[in-house]
Scaffold this active site. Structure first.
Site, mmCIF file in Angstrom:
data_model
loop_
_atom_site.group_PDB
_atom_site.id
_atom_site.type_symbol
_atom_site.label_atom_id
_atom_site.label_comp_id
_atom_site.label_asym_id
_atom_site.label_seq_id
_atom_site.Cartn_x
_atom_site.Cartn_y
_atom_site.Cartn_z
ATOM 1 N N ILE A 1 43.826 34.954 32.848
ATOM 2 C CA ILE A 1 43.144 35.130 31.556
ATOM 3 C C ILE A 1 41.994 36.125 31.736
ATOM 4 O O ILE A 1 41.071 35.861 32.511
ATOM 5 C CB ILE A 1 42.594 33.786 31.035
ATOM 6 C CG1 ILE A 1 43.730 32.786 30.838
ATOM 7 C CG2 ILE A 1 41.823 33.997 29.737
ATOM 8 C CD1 ILE A 1 43.274 31.401 30.415
ATOM 9 N N LYS B 1 32.804 28.843 38.109
ATOM 10 C CA LYS B 1 33.321 29.739 37.073
ATOM 11 C C LYS B 1 32.436 29.693 35.831
ATOM 12 O O LYS B 1 32.210 30.715 35.176
ATOM 13 C CB LYS B 1 34.758 29.355 36.729
ATOM 14 C CG LYS B 1 35.727 29.549 37.885
ATOM 15 C CD LYS B 1 37.088 28.946 37.593
ATOM 16 C CE LYS B 1 38.028 29.111 38.788
ATOM 17 N NZ LYS B 1 39.320 28.428 38.597
ATOM 18 N N GLY C 1 50.773 25.759 46.474
ATOM 19 C CA GLY C 1 49.738 26.778 46.582
ATOM 20 C C GLY C 1 48.722 26.759 45.469
ATOM 21 O O GLY C 1 47.937 27.703 45.310
ATOM 22 N N LYS D 1 42.019 37.171 59.921
ATOM 23 C CA LYS D 1 41.354 36.314 60.903
ATOM 24 C C LYS D 1 42.254 36.011 62.091
ATOM 25 O O LYS D 1 41.806 35.980 63.231
ATOM 26 C CB LYS D 1 40.921 35.018 60.211
ATOM 27 C CG LYS D 1 40.030 34.118 61.045
ATOM 28 C CD LYS D 1 39.555 32.925 60.221
ATOM 29 C CE LYS D 1 38.608 32.039 61.009
ATOM 30 N NZ LYS D 1 38.136 30.886 60.198
ATOM 31 N N LYS E 1 34.637 32.920 43.422
ATOM 32 C CA LYS E 1 33.716 32.463 42.384
ATOM 33 C C LYS E 1 32.475 31.766 42.958
ATOM 34 O O LYS E 1 31.390 31.898 42.430
ATOM 35 C CB LYS E 1 34.434 31.564 41.382
ATOM 36 C CG LYS E 1 34.762 30.138 41.797
ATOM 37 C CD LYS E 1 35.935 30.021 42.722
ATOM 38 C CE LYS E 1 37.226 30.460 42.068
ATOM 39 N NZ LYS E 1 38.409 30.264 42.953
ATOM 40 N N GLY F 1 47.580 30.318 41.535
ATOM 41 C CA GLY F 1 48.789 30.894 42.107
ATOM 42 C C GLY F 1 48.592 32.319 42.577
ATOM 43 O O GLY F 1 47.635 32.999 42.206
ATOM 44 N N GLU G 1 36.954 39.713 37.983
ATOM 45 C CA GLU G 1 37.773 39.055 36.965
ATOM 46 C C GLU G 1 38.623 37.939 37.577
ATOM 47 O O GLU G 1 38.842 36.892 36.957
ATOM 48 C CB GLU G 1 38.680 40.072 36.278
ATOM 49 C CG GLU G 1 39.446 39.526 35.088
ATOM 50 C CD GLU G 1 38.548 39.212 33.902
ATOM 51 O OE1 GLU G 1 38.431 38.015 33.565
ATOM 52 O OE2 GLU G 1 37.960 40.147 33.332
#
Length: 412
Positions: free
Chosen positions: A129, A198, A180, A40, A98, A295, A122
């Site tokens: 995870i 989620k 972050g 951007k 998400k 993160g 994912e």
């Protein structure tokens, strides 16, 4: 299964985009390369040569040499248009957005089928995870009873700092932002919207049920008061923001809310930016996944996993949806909650099915009682900035119509 080399067009080079670049650079054996990155702000200093970057999305979407679009921007509306156009042009897509997936789920699946291209995400759920892939492959034929856990690393980091280091909420939030783990505008995290999105995605892969975000109730941690913290500490409890979903008969429920947890609870020692997901199968029984949920590198590694899967032509099959389309989502449940409020705020005690404990003080009041989720979705007092709601440590969830306990004490 044969592998193919894929060429990537990446949208966004922020926290996750840079994380992806670094993990891709250090990964050996993965046949993938970044061709172009759409950003951007062209004046921002970046570690890669300027030849990698463009501000024109068409340079990526119209480039026949780019096989896969990797969408990693923080604007869900813009992300939707990028993903839609990429699918329409026959390009595979990997995304970590998400909210965009949850709000446009059915259309995105339709586009995948219409243009015969994969969409993998994912990285949108619980970062490191691999819960979606496990639900699609490992649990594809296991009848799942329920799932719950910490789906948001930002809020878990904040709560950890509050309980481990006695930090004030605002101080813990600022630290999460500096590291972050939380956005400049933390609303989606601290008010429970992020884990709700989620949960929408997980419901689809766990039970085959597609639920719109507005159907799922979410209660965040932003109204937890110093009194609530003291109440928990005096009883040896912690507070975690927990996402829950479960099936009984032909009904499925899901919601997000803070919960008191005691030292015997599996979430008690899940701290900082870590997520944890508990899966209960009819045959496999209980499994527990724990990993970093926020993160640059944890999310980047999840995105990289999807890119790797595309080199093997992998795509989601939505097996649970194809196996059983009779399940329906329901909010007709009740559970036990702790509610605190300051003087001057009015709570309608008639909204509760029963009240087991009540305290009134000079500045703060609280009660513990059982209430229907639908009542909470409709009542005004729960929206007050001076009202806090937290599930009790052993709170069982009952379907209102069937009056049947559906959570075992050792799982809640």
């Amino acid at each position: 299964m044969s592998k193919k080399k894929i060429r990537l067009g990446v949208f966004g080079f922020g926290c996750v985009g840079q994380g992806l670049y670094h993990v891709l650079e250090q990964t050996k054996g993965l046949e993938a390369e970044i061709v172009k990155i759409c950003i951007k702000n062209p004046s921002k200093e970046r570690e890669l040569p300027s030849s990698y970057f463009t501000t024109q999305k068409e340079e990526l979407l119209n480039d026949d040499k780019i096989d896969v679009i990797v969408e990693l921007i923080d604007d869900p509306e813009a992300a939707y248009h990028i993903v839609k156009e990429a699918l329409q042009k026959g390009k595979g897509v990997v995304t970590a957005n998400k909210k965009m997936v949850a709000e446009n789920f059915k259309e995105l699946i339709f586009l995948q089928n219409q243009y015969n291209v994969p969409l993998l995400y994912e990285g949108s759920c619980c970062a490191s995870i691999p819960i979606i892939r496990n639900l699609e492959e490992y649990y594809d034929n296991d009848l799942l009873n329920g799932m719950d856990g910490i789906f948001n690393g930002s809020t878990n980091y904040i709560l950890s700092k509050i309980f481990q280091e006695n930090k004030a909420f605002e101080s813990a939030l600022k630290e999460a932002q500096e590291n972050g783990f939380a956005e400049t505008d933390p609303t989606l995290d601290i008010e429970g919207f992020d884990p709700k999105y989620k949960l929408c995605i997980i419901l689809a892969h766990a039970f085959g049920v597609f639920v719109k975000p507005e159907q799922i109730a979410n209660f965040g941690i932003h109204k937890i008061s110093p009194h609530d913290i003291l109440f928990a500490q005096e009883k040896g409890l912690k507070i975690k923001l927990v996402s829950k979903c479960r099936k009984i008969g032909d009904k499925v429920f899901g919601f997000v809310a803070p919960q008191f947890v005691d030292k015997d609870h599996y979430l008690f020692n899940v701290e900082n930016e870590f997520n944890s997901v508990a899966v209960e199968g009819a045959f496999s029984e209980h499994q527990l996944f724990v990993g970093k949920g926020a993160g640059s590198y944890p999310t980047g590694s999840a995105v990289l996993s999807d890119i790797s899967a595309l080199t093997y032509n992998y795509r989601y099959e939505y097996k649970k949806h194809n196996q059983n389309t009779s399940l329906q989502f329901s909010n007709e449940i009740s559970f036990e909650v702790y509610v605190s409020w300051s003087n001057g705020t009015k709570i309608n005690l008639d909204d509760f099915e029963e009240i087991s404990e009540k305290f009134s003080g000079a500045k703060i009041n609280y009660l513990i009682g059982r209430i229907k989720l639908e009542t909470l979705r409709k009542t005004e007092w729960v929206r007050s900035k001076d009202t806090s709601l937290i599930l009790t440590p052993g709170s069982k969830v009952n379907f209102v119509e069937e009056k049947e306990d559906i959570y075992d004490k050792d799982f809640v």
